[in-house]
Design a protein around this motif. Structure first.
Motif, mmCIF file in Angstrom:
data_model
loop_
_atom_site.group_PDB
_atom_site.id
_atom_site.type_symbol
_atom_site.label_atom_id
_atom_site.label_comp_id
_atom_site.label_asym_id
_atom_site.label_seq_id
_atom_site.Cartn_x
_atom_site.Cartn_y
_atom_site.Cartn_z
ATOM 1 N N ARG A 261 0.802 -1.225 -0.092
ATOM 2 C CA ARG A 261 -0.018 -0.118 -0.049
ATOM 3 C C ARG A 261 0.865 1.375 0.152
ATOM 4 N NH1 ARG A 261 -5.502 -0.350 0.683
ATOM 5 N NH2 ARG A 261 -6.323 -2.352 1.723
ATOM 6 N N ILE A 277 -6.194 -3.996 -4.562
ATOM 7 C CA ILE A 277 -6.128 -2.536 -3.838
ATOM 8 C C ILE A 277 -7.101 -1.809 -4.496
ATOM 9 C CG2 ILE A 277 -4.851 -0.663 -3.046
ATOM 10 C CD1 ILE A 277 -2.603 -2.497 -2.006
ATOM 11 N N ASP A 290 -9.996 -5.437 3.025
ATOM 12 C CA ASP A 290 -8.639 -5.715 3.411
ATOM 13 C C ASP A 290 -8.490 -7.321 3.976
ATOM 14 O OD1 ASP A 290 -5.812 -4.458 3.679
ATOM 15 O OD2 ASP A 290 -6.106 -5.157 5.637
#
Length: 497
Positions: A261, A277, A290
């Motif tokens: 990330r 993501i 997540d």
């Protein structure tokens, strides 16, 4: 006194009659099946057929299917399960009837550790369909089934060769070398990087792959059949260990995701995690959470490593047991590739014996003998039986691979059975190690590519011999049977060519 004695006798007589009635009702209830349900063994009240299954339930069930037919039922605990015991019954249910037979039953030990996330244990619903489609598209996008992935595998081939050479011709167990290589291929696809084999993060992940632990895998298998065992010693301890291992693995993969990330760029997607993501940030579907991502990655690592490593270990053991087969493969490799050209999936057509050897390993040592349990999503009329909604379905892949009506001497290892009279390789639809239908293994293409390239590359450079310090080779007919059917630990010698 006589009156009192008669009264006591009458009381005991009434009690006995009540007990007899209760036992009769229990027995009657126990032997009842749903209307027009497949026939099969019932076993004992409360526990069903469990005492009869033994170490290899798939082999026992194949024997039963000779009496009850390729579609039969078994009473497991207090539930009636259906077992598909032939290629035809598995194809008709999982492929032709895929929408009805693609559910996933709640399996306490599996669903609790996965939180019913990832992919394998999600029921057949819109969430599963969304996540499965994402997995298929994304894995293909990052090279699975394509030439570009071969280059990543070749990179690991070089690492494997160097690690084997470091053994200097002494006996060693090849498991860690193979699992490291397979894990790195998966890591490259999921996280866009590879690790050195002595990297501590990498070692921690591998430590939680317990598929070679005979006690824990056997306990896991038992708890699948009898969920109550999760709370009974000594199984409870194994259950807690499995949950703790999963928790620690989740922590490791959460670190991997968090690291990704920090450098995420939606205009430059590097790997599976980046693609997930992006879906999460776009709000495409609420299932892209997540937690789902971490479980998905854990599943790709664990399932992908266990299946390919286990199959390659069986292949190595077969090479040692059958040195003539090893020599035929090497000759074919040298005729097609020489001693230095890297293999490619495009070489398979020119290497019929090697392809036959691999297919025979798939058939001979079925890695998931009973597959992953399915569940009916609706009541269905199948093979002249009525199977109610919510029924657990097992596919006896081992029985398909050892069907004497299809295979001559099925318990014999014989690659030649997959080659026709013109010397060409025959791909058989009776060899289905990755199952079939909507829920067949997501990583099938990747596994086939890894097994071919790693096996060919190793036989090209080394002759594999038995450990000279051992008088007997490990048996091919016995192994660790639990989450997967894999060989017991063994050592070999690799002689450089």
């Amino acid at each position: 006194m006589d009156t009192e004695a008669n009264g006591v006798g009458l009381e005991w007589s009434n009690t006995g009659a009540v007990l007899m009635l209760v036992c009769t009702l229990i027995f009657y209830y126990w032997h009842q099946r749903p209307i027009h349900f497949p026939p099969g063994p019932r076993g004992f009240p409360l526990i069903g057929v469990l005492p009869y299954l033994g170490k290899y339930p798939e082999r026992t069930m194949q024997i039963w299917s000779r009496k009850y037919g390729p579609v039969m039922s078994v009473r497991v605990g207090s539930e009636d399960w259906v077992v598909m015991g032939s290629q035809e019954s598995i194809y008709q249910s999982f492929v032709k009837g895929g929408n009805v037979f693609s559910g996933r039953p709640f399996v306490k030990v599996a669903n609790e550790v996965t939180e019913s996330k990832g992919l394998a244990m999600i029921d057949f619903n819109p969430t599963w369909k969304t996540q499965r489609k994402f997995g298929n598209v994304t894995l293909r996008g990052f090279g699975v089934g394509k030439k570009s992935l071969e280059e990543r595998i070749i990179e690991e081939v070089e690492a494997v060769k160097m690690n084997i050479l470091s053994k200097e011709g002494k006996p060693f167990d090849i498991t860690d070398i193979l699992s490291n290589a397979i894990m790195n291929v998966i890591c490259n696809i999921t996280a866009g990087q590879r690790f050195e084999y002595d990297d501590q993060f990498f070692i921690q992940i591998r430590r939680h792959l317990w598929f070679m632990d005979p006690d824990r895998t056997a306990a896991f298998s038992a708890m699948v059949f009898v969920p109550l065992l999760c709370h009974i010693p000594p199984y409870r301890k194994k259950y807690e260990q499995i949950k703790q291992d999963t928790k620690e693995m989740m922590g490791l993969f959460q670190q991997l995701v968090d690291q990704q990330r920090k450098t995420f760029d939606k205009n430059n997607l590097r790997d599976f995690i980046d693609a997930f993501i992006l879906e999460n940030e776009n709000g495409t579907d609420e299932s892209f959470t997540d937690r789902q991502l971490v479980h998905y990655v854990r599943e790709l690592f664990k399932a992908g490593t266990e299946t390919s490593t286990g199959t390659l270990r069986w292949a190595m053991l077969c090479l040692i047991h059958y040195p003539g087969a090893q020599e035929k493969i090497r000759k074919e490799i040298f005729d097609v590739l020489g001693n230095s050209t890297f293999p490619s999936m495009s070489d398979r057509n020119a290497m019929p014996y090697t392809s036959a050897f691999i297919q025979e390993v798939f058939r001979f040592r079925t890695l998931a003998p009973l597959g992953v349990p399915h569940k009916t999503t609706d009541t269905v009329n199948f093979a002249n039986y009525i199977i109610p909604k919510g029924t657990t379905i097992l596919s006896n892949l081992w029985a398909v691979h050892n069907d004497p009506t299809v295979w001559n001497n099925p318990r014999q290892f014989k690659p030649e059975r997959h080659i026709d009279d013109k010397g060409k390789y025959i791909q058989s639809n009776h060899v289905i190690p990755f199952s079939v239908g909507p829920r067949h293994c997501l990583g099938e293409q990747l596994a086939r590519m890894e097994i071919f390239i790693f096996l060919v590359s190793m036989v090209q450079k080394f002759e594999f011999l038995p450990d000279p310090n051992k008088t007997d080779l490990p048996e091919l007919d016995d192994g660790v049977n639990g989450v997967a059917f894999v060989p017991y630990p063994f050592k070999l010698v690799a002689k450089e060519i």
